[in-house]
Scaffold this active site. Structure first.
Site, PDB file in Angstrom:
ATOM      1  N   ARG A  11      36.229  47.484  44.823  1.00  0.00           N
ATOM      2  CA  ARG A  11      37.314  46.629  45.323  1.00  0.00           C
ATOM      3  C   ARG A  11      38.272  47.388  46.240  1.00  0.00           C
ATOM      4  O   ARG A  11      39.147  46.794  46.846  1.00  0.00           O
ATOM      5  CB  ARG A  11      38.082  46.032  44.148  1.00  0.00           C
ATOM      6  CG  ARG A  11      37.212  45.088  43.316  1.00  0.00           C
ATOM      7  CD  ARG A  11      38.011  44.456  42.240  1.00  0.00           C
ATOM      8  NE  ARG A  11      39.159  43.765  42.850  1.00  0.00           N
ATOM      9  CZ  ARG A  11      39.818  42.778  42.316  1.00  0.00           C
ATOM     10  NH1 ARG A  11      39.471  42.349  41.133  1.00  0.00           N
ATOM     11  NH2 ARG A  11      40.837  42.232  42.929  1.00  0.00           N
ATOM     12  N   CYS A  12      38.081  48.697  46.351  1.00  0.00           N
ATOM     13  CA  CYS A  12      38.960  49.557  47.149  1.00  0.00           C
ATOM     14  C   CYS A  12      38.325  49.821  48.511  1.00  0.00           C
ATOM     15  O   CYS A  12      37.208  50.332  48.603  1.00  0.00           O
ATOM     16  CB  CYS A  12      39.179  50.871  46.397  1.00  0.00           C
ATOM     17  SG  CYS A  12      40.026  52.149  47.359  1.00  0.00           S
TER      18      CYS A  12
END
Length: 143
Positions: A11-12
């Site tokens: 998600r980064c």
């Protein structure tokens, strides 16, 4: 085959860019999604030692739980920080990359280039459109 491990959060954006840069180099890392399979405290301690930085440098200060637990207090020792990371793996900053050339928290994502045992690489475009040029500078092999 080069042994590369990426402590990754999909998600980064920075973590995704690091993974893409490693693959851009023609390498396939072992990907550890550390929120699903967190490293234990000794592995976290070993990662900090391998980076040559204090454990505190691997903390993600932007997480609400960092503030809630008062982890900004410089008087807190490594055991307290390790306890917090064990209970809340989201506190471990990412991406952390381990290669034969060393270990580093790769922020910004192009920091991974110094750890890749290949190069120089052709230009790479990050998710946000920023173009990265590889100067070919690499670390000496880790001992």
């Amino acid at each position: 085959m080069t042994d590369i491990t990426l402590f990754h959060n999909p998600r980064c954006g920075t973590s995704r860019n690091v993974l893409a840069l490693i693959r851009h180099a023609g390498l396939e890392p072992s990907v550890v999604e550390y929120l699903k399979t967190p490293p234990d405290r000794e592995e976290i301690r070993a990662l900090a030692v391998a980076t040559g930085q204090p454990l505190r440098m691997l903390l993600r200060e932007k997480e609400a739980v960092f503030t809630e637990l008062g982890l900004g207090d410089p008087a807190l020792g490594d055991d307290t920080l390790l306890d917090a990371i064990e209970r809340h793996p989201v506190l471990l900053n990412r991406p952390i990359v381990v290669t034969p050339l060393g270990t580093a928290l790769c922020r910004p994502s192009e920091a991974v280039l110094a750890l890749l045992p290949v190069g120089p690489l052709p230009p790479f475009t990050k998710e946000d459109g920023e173009l990265i040029h590889d100067d070919g500078c690499r670390r000496s092999p880790a001992r």
